[in-house]
Design an enzyme around this catalytic site. Structure first.
Site, PDB file in Angstrom:
ATOM      1  N   HIS A  62       0.690  -1.215   0.145  1.00  0.00           N
ATOM      2  CA  HIS A  62       0.154   0.120   0.213  1.00  0.00           C
ATOM      3  C   HIS A  62       1.108   1.496  -0.125  1.00  0.00           C
ATOM      4  CE1 HIS A  62      -3.289  -2.314   1.676  1.00  0.00           C
ATOM      5  NE2 HIS A  62      -3.723  -2.754   0.371  1.00  0.00           N
ATOM      6  N   GLY A 138     -16.033  -1.798 -11.542  1.00  0.00           N
ATOM      7  CA  GLY A 138     -14.560  -0.433 -11.874  1.00  0.00           C
ATOM      8  C   GLY A 138     -14.837  -0.250 -13.757  1.00  0.00           C
ATOM      9  N   ASP A 156      -5.924  -1.616  -7.690  1.00  0.00           N
ATOM     10  CA  ASP A 156      -6.285  -2.687  -6.898  1.00  0.00           C
ATOM     11  C   ASP A 156      -6.666  -3.916  -6.972  1.00  0.00           C
ATOM     12  OD1 ASP A 156      -5.654  -2.051  -3.014  1.00  0.00           O
ATOM     13  OD2 ASP A 156      -4.671  -3.442  -4.716  1.00  0.00           O
ATOM     14  N   SER A 157      -6.716  -4.754  -7.680  1.00  0.00           N
ATOM     15  CA  SER A 157      -8.109  -5.077  -8.075  1.00  0.00           C
ATOM     16  C   SER A 157      -7.159  -6.742  -8.040  1.00  0.00           C
ATOM     17  CB  SER A 157      -8.223  -5.277  -9.091  1.00  0.00           C
ATOM     18  OG  SER A 157      -7.273  -5.577 -10.358  1.00  0.00           O
ATOM     19  N   ASP A 159      -6.546 -10.221  -9.405  1.00  0.00           N
ATOM     20  CA  ASP A 159      -5.764 -10.923 -10.428  1.00  0.00           C
ATOM     21  C   ASP A 159      -6.380 -10.835 -11.346  1.00  0.00           C
ATOM     22  OD1 ASP A 159      -3.134 -12.581  -8.350  1.00  0.00           O
ATOM     23  OD2 ASP A 159      -3.046  -9.841  -8.514  1.00  0.00           O
TER      24      ASP A 159
HETATM   25  N1  SAM Z   1      -3.654  -6.405  -2.674  1.00  0.00           N
HETATM   26  C1  SAM Z   1      -4.452  -7.179  -3.753  1.00  0.00           C
HETATM   27  C2  SAM Z   1      -3.360  -7.644  -4.455  1.00  0.00           C
HETATM   28  O1  SAM Z   1      -3.167  -7.135  -4.993  1.00  0.00           O
HETATM   29  O2  SAM Z   1      -3.859  -8.780  -5.165  1.00  0.00           O
HETATM   30  C3  SAM Z   1      -6.493  -6.690  -3.613  1.00  0.00           C
HETATM   31  C4  SAM Z   1      -6.875  -6.303  -2.806  1.00  0.00           C
HETATM   32  S1  SAM Z   1      -8.910  -6.007  -2.896  1.00  0.00           S
HETATM   33  C5  SAM Z   1      -8.944  -6.723  -1.564  1.00  0.00           C
HETATM   34  C6  SAM Z   1      -9.059  -6.646  -4.628  1.00  0.00           C
HETATM   35  C7  SAM Z   1     -10.087  -5.843  -4.781  1.00  0.00           C
HETATM   36  O3  SAM Z   1     -10.666  -6.291  -5.931  1.00  0.00           O
HETATM   37  C8  SAM Z   1     -11.935  -7.595  -4.213  1.00  0.00           C
HETATM   38  O4  SAM Z   1     -12.113  -6.796  -3.166  1.00  0.00           O
HETATM   39  C9  SAM Z   1     -12.134  -7.676  -5.126  1.00  0.00           C
HETATM   40  O5  SAM Z   1     -14.064  -7.157  -5.177  1.00  0.00           O
HETATM   41  C10 SAM Z   1     -12.147  -6.257  -6.300  1.00  0.00           C
HETATM   42  N2  SAM Z   1     -12.076  -5.837  -7.635  1.00  0.00           N
HETATM   43  C11 SAM Z   1     -11.826  -6.940  -8.650  1.00  0.00           C
HETATM   44  N3  SAM Z   1     -12.191  -6.676  -9.475  1.00  0.00           N
HETATM   45  C12 SAM Z   1     -13.014  -5.820  -9.577  1.00  0.00           C
HETATM   46  C13 SAM Z   1     -14.390  -4.828 -10.426  1.00  0.00           C
HETATM   47  N4  SAM Z   1     -14.288  -5.014 -12.160  1.00  0.00           N
HETATM   48  N5  SAM Z   1     -14.298  -3.692 -10.514  1.00  0.00           N
HETATM   49  C14 SAM Z   1     -14.172  -3.307  -8.593  1.00  0.00           C
HETATM   50  N6  SAM Z   1     -13.536  -3.533  -7.935  1.00  0.00           N
HETATM   51  C15 SAM Z   1     -12.987  -4.916  -7.971  1.00  0.00           C
END
Ligand code: SAM
Length: 288
Positions: A62, A138, A156-157, A159
């Protein structure tokens, strides 16, 4: 009998964490959501069987995903975070006095709920009045036509592999939407995973971004939680080179420093070969 959580880094390599307690397990419409109290790193979030973030080492990821762009942009007032529903990145971004507002677009409300309940060091951001939390995809959010331009967009999604909702955030169509949502001098950064195990994420993302943005850079850090530790970020910028930055006194930081910022752009040859030649040339240091 000890309880262990095992993650498959590759067919021949598993990562294991000793679990003191299973704090939460549930299924949202997008993914399986678990929170484990691990012996090594404390309360940790797992989505679809992949370790996402832990209380013990989240600060590295972060701090880098926040402070490399925050230091390179002269007025990072409006920030969009896509993903990051645990709150850790938002907390780090909001620690900058320059930031006036953060819009956090997280697709899964269950992630926000369990983070508020079980990941207090991550979720402190949700109490900040500068934070606007939106539960949405997103990709769809960026299709809105009423958005004010952002100075920074941070992805920050989860993979792109697997069946989760993260894959669409690694498409050229999405990168184009990011470009359009940024201000004339805006910049974006996206996590591009561990190239030692998944080189194609970095290779394909950097190629896509380099075709859309005038400046594309790749930087890295070490996150013990992620397979192989070596973790990358890819950036696209309309005007500023992330290697040129104004050193920030991030007094609370345990990883980020201006020297770490500079060194993070030195790519080992095995990684540099994955990215377009223009990035390799721009990030080749001779004696500096
Ligand atoms: N730090 C972590 C990593 O690098 O693997 C990521 C952590 S964060 C919890 C990842 C978040 O992305 C999840 O809560 C997931 O629900 C969100 N996410 C995945 N695809 C998304 C999208 N299309 N739009 C918004 N959020 C999304």
């Amino acid at each position: 009998m000890a309880l262990w959580f095992s993650e498959t880094a590759s067919p021949g390599h598993h990562l294991e964490w000793k679990v003191n307690r299973l704090l939460f397990s549930g299924q949202s419409q997008f993914q399986t959501v678990e929170v484990l109290d691990t012996q090594a790193f404390g309360p940790s979030l797992v989505l679809d069987g992949i370790m996402q973030t832990t209380t013990g080492d989240e600060y590295i990821y972060h701090e880098m995903l926040a402070w490399v762009p925050l230091s390179a942009h002269p007025h990072p007032h409006r920030v969009l975070i896509i993903g990051g529903g645990d709150g850790g990145l938002a907390r780090e971004v909001l620690s900058s006095p320059c930031v006036q507002e953060v819009t956090l677009v997280e697709i899964d409300s269950l992630v926000v709920e369990v983070s508020r309940q079980f990941l207090p060091t991550h979720a402190s951001a949700f109490a900040d009045p500068r934070l606007h939390l939106i539960i949405a995809d997103g990709f769809e959010y960026l299709a809105r036509t009423d958005l004010e331009p952002f100075d920074l967009i941070l992805i920050d999604s989860t993979d792109p592999e697997g069946t989760g909702p993260g894959g669409i955030l690694y498409t050229a169509e999405f990168h184009q939407k990011v470009f359009q949502a940024l201000a004339d001098d805006g910049l974006y950064v996206q996590q591009t995973g561990t190239p030692i195990y998944n080189p194609e994420v970095l290779a394909e993302t950097s190629r896509s971004v380099a075709q859309i943005f005038p400046i594309c850079r790749v930087f890295w850090c070490v996150v013990p939680t992620y397979p192989g530790g070596f973790f990358t970020f890819t950036s696209g910028s309309k005007r500023y080179d992330l290697q040129q930055f104004s050193p920030q006194a991030v007094n609370h930081a345990r990883w980020y420093t201006p020297a770490i910022h500079r060194g993070a752009f030195a790519l080992p040859p095995v990684v540099a070969q994955l990215v377009p030649p223009a990035i390799q040339e721009a990030q080749t240091f001779f004696g500096s």
